[in-house]
Design a protein around this motif. Structure first.
Motif, PDB file in Angstrom:
ATOM      1  N   UNK A   1     -39.107 -33.038  12.399  1.00 25.71           N
ATOM      2  CA  UNK A   1     -40.141 -33.861  13.033  1.00 25.71           C
ATOM      3  C   UNK A   1     -41.482 -33.720  12.322  1.00 25.71           C
ATOM      4  N   UNK A   2     -41.821 -32.508  11.928  1.00 25.13           N
ATOM      5  CA  UNK A   2     -43.092 -32.285  11.232  1.00 25.13           C
ATOM      6  C   UNK A   2     -43.108 -33.018   9.902  1.00 25.13           C
ATOM      7  N   UNK A   3     -42.012 -32.982   9.167  1.00 29.65           N
ATOM      8  CA  UNK A   3     -41.931 -33.684   7.880  1.00 29.65           C
ATOM      9  C   UNK A   3     -42.033 -35.189   8.095  1.00 29.65           C
ATOM     10  N   UNK A   4     -41.348 -35.707   9.099  1.00 32.18           N
ATOM     11  CA  UNK A   4     -41.398 -37.135   9.403  1.00 32.18           C
ATOM     12  C   UNK A   4     -42.818 -37.554   9.808  1.00 32.18           C
ATOM     13  N   UNK A   5     -43.440 -36.776  10.681  1.00 35.11           N
ATOM     14  CA  UNK A   5     -44.822 -37.075  11.099  1.00 35.11           C
ATOM     15  C   UNK A   5     -45.785 -36.982   9.920  1.00 35.11           C
ATOM     16  N   UNK A   6     -45.565 -35.999   9.040  1.00 38.34           N
ATOM     17  CA  UNK A   6     -46.418 -35.838   7.869  1.00 38.34           C
ATOM     18  C   UNK A   6     -46.332 -37.036   6.942  1.00 38.34           C
ATOM     19  N   UNK A   7     -45.126 -37.565   6.737  1.00 41.34           N
ATOM     20  CA  UNK A   7     -44.949 -38.742   5.887  1.00 41.34           C
ATOM     21  C   UNK A   7     -45.631 -39.956   6.501  1.00 41.34           C
ATOM     22  N   UNK A   8     -45.488 -40.111   7.807  1.00 44.88           N
ATOM     23  CA  UNK A   8     -46.117 -41.240   8.497  1.00 44.88           C
ATOM     24  C   UNK A   8     -47.642 -41.144   8.396  1.00 44.88           C
ATOM     25  N   UNK A   9     -48.180 -39.958   8.628  1.00 44.05           N
ATOM     26  CA  UNK A   9     -49.630 -39.756   8.553  1.00 44.05           C
ATOM     27  C   UNK A   9     -50.138 -40.045   7.144  1.00 44.05           C
ATOM     28  N   UNK A  10     -49.415 -39.591   6.139  1.00 48.14           N
ATOM     29  CA  UNK A  10     -49.845 -39.790   4.752  1.00 48.14           C
ATOM     30  C   UNK A  10     -49.865 -41.270   4.373  1.00 48.14           C
ATOM     31  N   UNK A  11     -48.939 -42.052   4.920  1.00 45.83           N
ATOM     32  CA  UNK A  11     -48.927 -43.488   4.634  1.00 45.83           C
ATOM     33  C   UNK A  11     -50.093 -44.197   5.311  1.00 45.83           C
ATOM     34  N   UNK A  12     -50.421 -43.773   6.519  1.00 48.08           N
ATOM     35  CA  UNK A  12     -51.418 -44.476   7.328  1.00 48.08           C
ATOM     36  C   UNK A  12     -52.853 -44.017   7.086  1.00 48.08           C
ATOM     37  N   UNK A  13     -53.062 -42.736   6.835  1.00 46.11           N
ATOM     38  CA  UNK A  13     -54.415 -42.168   6.801  1.00 46.11           C
ATOM     39  C   UNK A  13     -54.910 -41.954   5.373  1.00 46.11           C
ATOM     40  N   UNK A  14     -56.222 -41.837   5.253  1.00 40.91           N
ATOM     41  CA  UNK A  14     -56.841 -41.511   3.977  1.00 40.91           C
ATOM     42  C   UNK A  14     -57.095 -40.013   3.873  1.00 40.91           C
ATOM     43  N   UNK A  15     -57.225 -39.371   5.034  1.00 41.62           N
ATOM     44  CA  UNK A  15     -57.508 -37.935   5.079  1.00 41.62           C
ATOM     45  C   UNK A  15     -57.125 -37.409   6.455  1.00 41.62           C
ATOM     46  N   UNK A  16     -57.091 -36.084   6.557  1.00 42.78           N
ATOM     47  CA  UNK A  16     -56.752 -35.458   7.827  1.00 42.78           C
ATOM     48  C   UNK A  16     -57.333 -34.057   7.864  1.00 42.78           C
ATOM     49  N   UNK A  17     -57.893 -33.693   9.010  1.00 44.10           N
ATOM     50  CA  UNK A  17     -58.367 -32.329   9.228  1.00 44.10           C
ATOM     51  C   UNK A  17     -57.399 -31.650  10.184  1.00 44.10           C
ATOM     52  N   UNK A  18     -56.955 -30.445   9.817  1.00 46.15           N
ATOM     53  CA  UNK A  18     -55.980 -29.708  10.617  1.00 46.15           C
ATOM     54  C   UNK A  18     -56.510 -28.301  10.869  1.00 46.15           C
ATOM     55  N   UNK A  19     -56.589 -27.896  12.142  1.00 44.61           N
ATOM     56  CA  UNK A  19     -56.992 -26.509  12.404  1.00 44.61           C
ATOM     57  C   UNK A  19     -55.861 -25.564  12.006  1.00 44.61           C
ATOM     58  N   UNK A  20     -56.227 -24.360  11.637  1.00 49.43           N
ATOM     59  CA  UNK A  20     -55.238 -23.351  11.263  1.00 49.43           C
ATOM     60  C   UNK A  20     -55.235 -22.239  12.300  1.00 49.43           C
ATOM     61  N   UNK A  21     -54.153 -21.489  12.378  1.00 49.40           N
ATOM     62  CA  UNK A  21     -54.081 -20.399  13.365  1.00 49.40           C
ATOM     63  C   UNK A  21     -55.160 -19.330  13.184  1.00 49.40           C
ATOM     64  N   UNK A  22     -55.658 -19.156  11.964  1.00 52.69           N
ATOM     65  CA  UNK A  22     -56.677 -18.127  11.715  1.00 52.69           C
ATOM     66  C   UNK A  22     -58.097 -18.606  12.037  1.00 52.69           C
ATOM     67  N   UNK A  23     -58.236 -19.839  12.538  1.00 51.50           N
ATOM     68  CA  UNK A  23     -59.548 -20.355  12.902  1.00 51.50           C
ATOM     69  C   UNK A  23     -60.205 -21.204  11.834  1.00 51.50           C
TER      70      UNK A  23
END
Length: 184
Positions: free
Chosen positions: A74-96
């Motif tokens: 699911x993560x790989x599928x969502x990642x591919x979809x996001x990459x096709x649609x978006x120009x950029x993405x901000x993702x929080x990480x577990x370390x803050x």
């Protein structure tokens, strides 16, 4: 607050990387002054569409704290979809810290890059606010099928997500301080 700029699977973009480093230093300073919150450590990564899909999936799995097969698919599928649609993405990480993924080929000019960078850095500032990370982790885990989220929490997340997106779009004018052409 530490800021790093790098590339991922993007050979031959030395001039673009130097420009990105210069703009990122200024953008962090400007956004930190004008947006409520605390700027976390930020890693800006310039990449391709395929690289964004890969890094986005890895970041979501790290945030969700799991790596079973179904969640990975699911993560790989969502990642591919996001990459096709978006120009950029901000993702929080577990370390803050925050990972900002930017597809370099979708930004032909400095002005467009500056607008996207400011937008994503506003999201990074939003992640430092109370309860935002917990809400994002809960929604990520629900999206990957790890644990269920109540309909009330899902509606609340979507409402707040729209509100945060509206705030980030409203602050894009700050890019005009980085690159004068971005103000136009």
């Amino acid at each position: 607050m530490k800021t790093t700029v790098s590339t991922h699977k993007l050979p031959g973009y030395g001039a673009t990387l130097r420009t990105a480093k210069r703009l990122t230093i200024e953008a962090v300073r400007i956004v930190n002054r004008s947006v409520p919150g605390r700027m976390p450590d930020v890693e800006v990564t310039l990449t391709t569409e395929r690289g964004m899909a890969e890094l986005s999936a890895a970041a979501d799995l790290a945030l969700a704290g799991t790596a079973d097969r179904r969640a990975t698919r699911r993560a790989v599928s969502d990642g591919k979809h996001t990459a096709r649609e978006a120009m950029a993405r901000a993702v929080p990480r577990p370390d803050g810290s925050v990972l900002v993924l930017i597809i370099a080929d979708k930004h032909p000019t400095e002005a467009e890059f500056a607008v996207t960078l400011v937008h994503e850095l506003v999201h990074a500032m939003q992640f430092s606010r109370t309860g935002v990370i917990e809400r994002i982790v809960r929604d990520t885990r629900a999206g990957l099928g790890i644990e269920r989220q109540s309909p009330r929490h899902a509606r609340e997340h979507l409402r707040l997500l729209r509100q945060e997106e509206h705030e980030a779009m409203g602050r894009e004018y700050l890019a005009g301080q980085l690159v004068p052409a971005a103000a136009a």
